[in-house]
Design a protein around this motif. Structure first.
Motif, PDB file in Angstrom:
ATOM      1  N   ALA A 191       0.835  -1.204   0.000  1.00  7.77           N
ATOM      2  CA  ALA A 191       0.000   0.000   0.000  1.00  7.77           C
ATOM      3  C   ALA A 191       0.871   1.257   0.000  1.00  7.77           C
ATOM      4  O   ALA A 191       1.947   1.275   0.596  1.00  7.77           O
ATOM      5  N   GLU A 192       0.367   2.267  -0.673  1.00 13.21           N
ATOM      6  CA  GLU A 192       1.101   3.531  -0.683  1.00 13.21           C
ATOM      7  C   GLU A 192       0.808   4.309   0.597  1.00 13.21           C
ATOM      8  O   GLU A 192      -0.333   4.390   1.034  1.00 13.21           O
ATOM      9  N   SER A 193       1.839   4.835   1.212  1.00 16.91           N
ATOM     10  CA  SER A 193       1.598   5.563   2.465  1.00 16.91           C
ATOM     11  C   SER A 193       1.718   7.071   2.286  1.00 16.91           C
ATOM     12  O   SER A 193       1.098   7.828   3.011  1.00 16.91           O
TER      13      SER A 193
ATOM     14  N   GLU B 186       5.826   3.767  -0.749  1.00 17.37           N
ATOM     15  CA  GLU B 186       5.061   2.686  -0.138  1.00 17.37           C
ATOM     16  C   GLU B 186       5.438   2.473   1.314  1.00 17.37           C
ATOM     17  O   GLU B 186       6.486   2.920   1.767  1.00 17.37           O
ATOM     18  N   LYS B 187       4.567   1.740   2.012  1.00 18.81           N
ATOM     19  CA  LYS B 187       4.844   1.420   3.424  1.00 18.81           C
ATOM     20  C   LYS B 187       6.132   0.621   3.515  1.00 18.81           C
ATOM     21  O   LYS B 187       6.368  -0.291   2.727  1.00 18.81           O
TER      22      LYS B 187
ATOM     23  N   ILE C  67      -0.881  13.396   0.037  1.00 16.33           N
ATOM     24  CA  ILE C  67      -1.811  12.507   0.722  1.00 16.33           C
ATOM     25  C   ILE C  67      -0.996  11.589   1.619  1.00 16.33           C
ATOM     26  O   ILE C  67      -0.108  10.874   1.155  1.00 16.33           O
ATOM     27  N   VAL C  68      -1.283  11.647   2.916  1.00  8.72           N
ATOM     28  CA  VAL C  68      -0.497  10.899   3.883  1.00  8.72           C
ATOM     29  C   VAL C  68      -1.410   9.929   4.619  1.00  8.72           C
ATOM     30  O   VAL C  68      -2.481  10.310   5.072  1.00  8.72           O
ATOM     31  N   ASP C  69      -0.974   8.671   4.697  1.00 11.67           N
ATOM     32  CA  ASP C  69      -1.771   7.668   5.391  1.00 11.67           C
ATOM     33  C   ASP C  69      -1.109   7.378   6.747  1.00 11.67           C
ATOM     34  O   ASP C  69      -0.179   6.591   6.832  1.00 11.67           O
ATOM     35  N   GLY C  70      -1.597   8.012   7.792  1.00  9.71           N
ATOM     36  CA  GLY C  70      -1.033   7.790   9.123  1.00  9.71           C
ATOM     37  C   GLY C  70      -0.522   9.064   9.761  1.00  9.71           C
ATOM     38  O   GLY C  70      -0.649  10.150   9.207  1.00  9.71           O
ATOM     39  N   GLU C  71       0.071   8.909  10.935  1.00 10.79           N
ATOM     40  CA  GLU C  71       0.564  10.053  11.698  1.00 10.79           C
ATOM     41  C   GLU C  71       2.007  10.352  11.286  1.00 10.79           C
ATOM     42  O   GLU C  71       2.820   9.441  11.160  1.00 10.79           O
TER      43      GLU C  71
ATOM     44  N   ASP D  77       3.695   6.788  12.387  1.00  9.14           N
ATOM     45  CA  ASP D  77       3.697   5.862  11.250  1.00  9.14           C
ATOM     46  C   ASP D  77       4.678   6.303  10.182  1.00  9.14           C
ATOM     47  O   ASP D  77       5.253   5.492   9.473  1.00  9.14           O
TER      48      ASP D  77
END
Lengths: 273, 265
Positions: free
Chosen positions: B2-4, B48-49, B82-86, B163
């Motif tokens: 997944a992209e983070s 990515e993550k 776009i950021v997924d997480g802290e 994250d």
């Protein structure tokens, strides 16, 4: 209006944060002095003694000041009002600088920025409460005993804090955008000191329309409110209900402008600093 | 995977003024005076993550601006991140106060990072342990050496456990043992599948630590890809750049700078 609710929520949720940061600020300010926190009270106490000497002995003599019902010696009248002023003056001066001085400290974190001015104000508020406590003791010794009107004092103490916050919410944002505002505030506060009935009150001998204009100054209401609660023993809030309404209206207006401006510029603070 | 972090056409423009007067004029009549400077221009890439991305480039190329935008400290002028997480930016000196003691500074900085009372009580011993400061933790920070200061700063920052981590030149301080310990901590984060952005001029650190590299040059993304490929090109570029005479180096930088300037008149 939405901005205002957001600010109030932010303040409410950050209450613990504000208290702790204020404590740290006090420690930072007084770390190098042996007497530490005591200076927060000693400093104004020395100034009070000076004003009392110059204006109490030199200019006013041993006059009493009346509110229409009862008379109070000048020195006590002055003490009650000026304690409020020391707080408001420092809180507004330092609170206005809060964002541009402290922004870099929190820039890399997700920090609720409206807390910056309020914790600076809170730091000064501790000193204020201690000073008011000290003045109360002086009044008790001189025979002005605690009364039911002390309830009103709590109201005025809270109002000083809220007014200081409302003003700095506007000025702390403006100061970031135009740094000169800080200088303007300094001059305005000096003017307000003499336009408020803190050292003297000759307004009763002035034409009626000037009296009315002078009463528009929010510090007028606060200074007389402190006096009514501590010395004159009357319900100032009720007796001057028009002023009560006006001052809350003013605070609401300042909060509205302040919160709107704060959120409008919040994302761009880093560009200005 | 997944992209983070997705960076889409991100541009950051600063207004530049020659005098205070110009700045004032621009405040009253926007767009009439001053000129624009693009710190970064139209940068897009996705991470990515579990990726460790090295941001490299010569001084003034826009690395820090980019890392600040990813960290949410500076808003982009156009484009989006776009950021997924802290996200947490590790910065060594932000928030340390020289008047307060080490312990007080830990609480102070944790408060600034938005920790609750309970969480502070929980992380306090961990931070003290990691910082290796011993009894100095009770001394005011003004008595610390610069190495001790950065140890404290780093110890506080790594316990934040976000994250996505952005490390801006943070490992270039402290002695070798502490740097190794910090790198070990970073490697632990990497294993746990956190996304890390690593800004550094220390190429050997970047090489050993990063999986991908974004090479920024004059505000543009020059190359983005796996470490071995980009690193090879970048080292060649650096070698060539170092061989240039100071005048040629300056000419090269000026050429890049002029491309980023946009005069209104």
């Amino acid at each position: 209006m939405r901005a205002l609710i957001k600010i109030i929520k932010e303040q409410y949720h950050s209450f613990y944060l504000i208290m702790r940061l204020a404590k740290f600020q006090l420690r930072i300010d007084n770390q190098n002095n042996y007497l530490g926190f005591a200076w927060e009270i000693l400093n104004p106490a020395i100034q009070m003694a000076m004003y009392w000497f110059v204006f109490g002995f030199g200019v006013r003599g041993k006059e009493n000041i009346t509110n229409g019902h009862s008379e109070i010696p000048y020195i006590y009248w002055m003490l009650a009002g000026i304690s409020m002023w020391f707080f408001i003056n420092k809180a507004i001066l330092n609170g206005s600088k809060a964002i541009y001085q402290k922004y870099t400290m929190v820039a890399k974190m997700n920090f609720p920025l409206s807390v910056l001015p309020s914790y600076i104000i809170m730091g000064k508020y501790y000193g204020h409460l201690a000073l008011v406590g000290l003045i109360m003791v002086v009044f008790w010794i001189k025979g002005y005993y605690p009364s039911i009107y002390y309830i009103q004092l709590i109201y005025f103490l809270l109002m000083s804090y809220i007014l200081a916050f409302a003003i700095t919410l506007v000025t702390s944002t403006l100061t970031v955008v135009v740094r000169d505002i800080q200088m303007l505030i300094q001059s305005l506060l000096q003017a307000m000191f003499f336009l408020s009935p803190i050292l003297w009150d000759r307004s009763t001998s002035m034409p009626h329309w000037i009296q009315s204009i002078l009463q528009l100054n929010p510090f007028y209401y606060l200074a007389n409110g402190y006096r009514a609660s501590l010395l004159y023993n009357d319900w100032y809030i009720v007796e001057h209900w028009q002023l009560t309404l006006y001052n809350w209206g003013l605070i609401l207006f300042l909060l509205l402008i302040g919160s709107t401006a704060h959120f409008k510029f919040r994302n761009r603070f880093s560009d200005f600093i | 995977m997944a992209e983070s972090v997705i960076i889409k056409n991100v541009t950051k423009t600063y207004r530049m003024y020659k005098t205070k007067g110009e700045q004032l004029k621009d405040l009253v009549l926007p767009g009439k005076s001053g000129s624009d400077f693009n710190a970064i221009e139209d940068i897009s890439f996705a991470v990515e993550k579990g990726d460790v991305v090295g941001l490299v480039g010569i001084n003034g190329s826009g690395k820090s601006t980019l890392s600040n935008i990813i960290g949410g400290i500076v808003p982009p002028t156009s484009g989006e991140v776009i950021v997924d997480g802290e996200v947490n930016v590790i910065a060594i000196n932000a928030g340390l106060n020289s008047q307060l003691t080490g312990i007080e500074n830990i609480e102070f900085k944790c408060l600034l990072m938005g920790y609750s009372k309970e969480r502070i009580a929980k992380v306090m011993p961990e931070i003290i342990e990691f910082s290796e400061l011993g009894d100095f933790i009770y001394q005011p920070v003004k008595k610390y050496s610069s190495g001790m200061k950065s140890k404290l700063g780093f110890a506080i920052s790594v316990t934040a456990d976000p994250d996505i981590l952005i490390i801006d030149e943070a490992l270039s301080v402290g002695d070798q043992t502490f740097a190794d310990k910090s790198l070990a901590k970073m490697n632990e984060y990497k294993k746990r599948g956190k996304t890390i952005f690593f800004v550094s001029h220390n190429l050997s650190q970047v090489r050993s630590f990063c999986t991908k590299i974004a090479w920024i040059e004059g505000g543009h993304l020059r190359e983005f890809g796996p470490t071995n490929i980009v690193m090879k090109n970048y080292s060649e570029f650096i070698k060539k750049y170092h061989k240039l005479s100071p005048e040629d180096q300056k000419a090269f930088r000026d050429k890049l700078a002029n491309r980023r300037k946009q005069n209104n008149k």
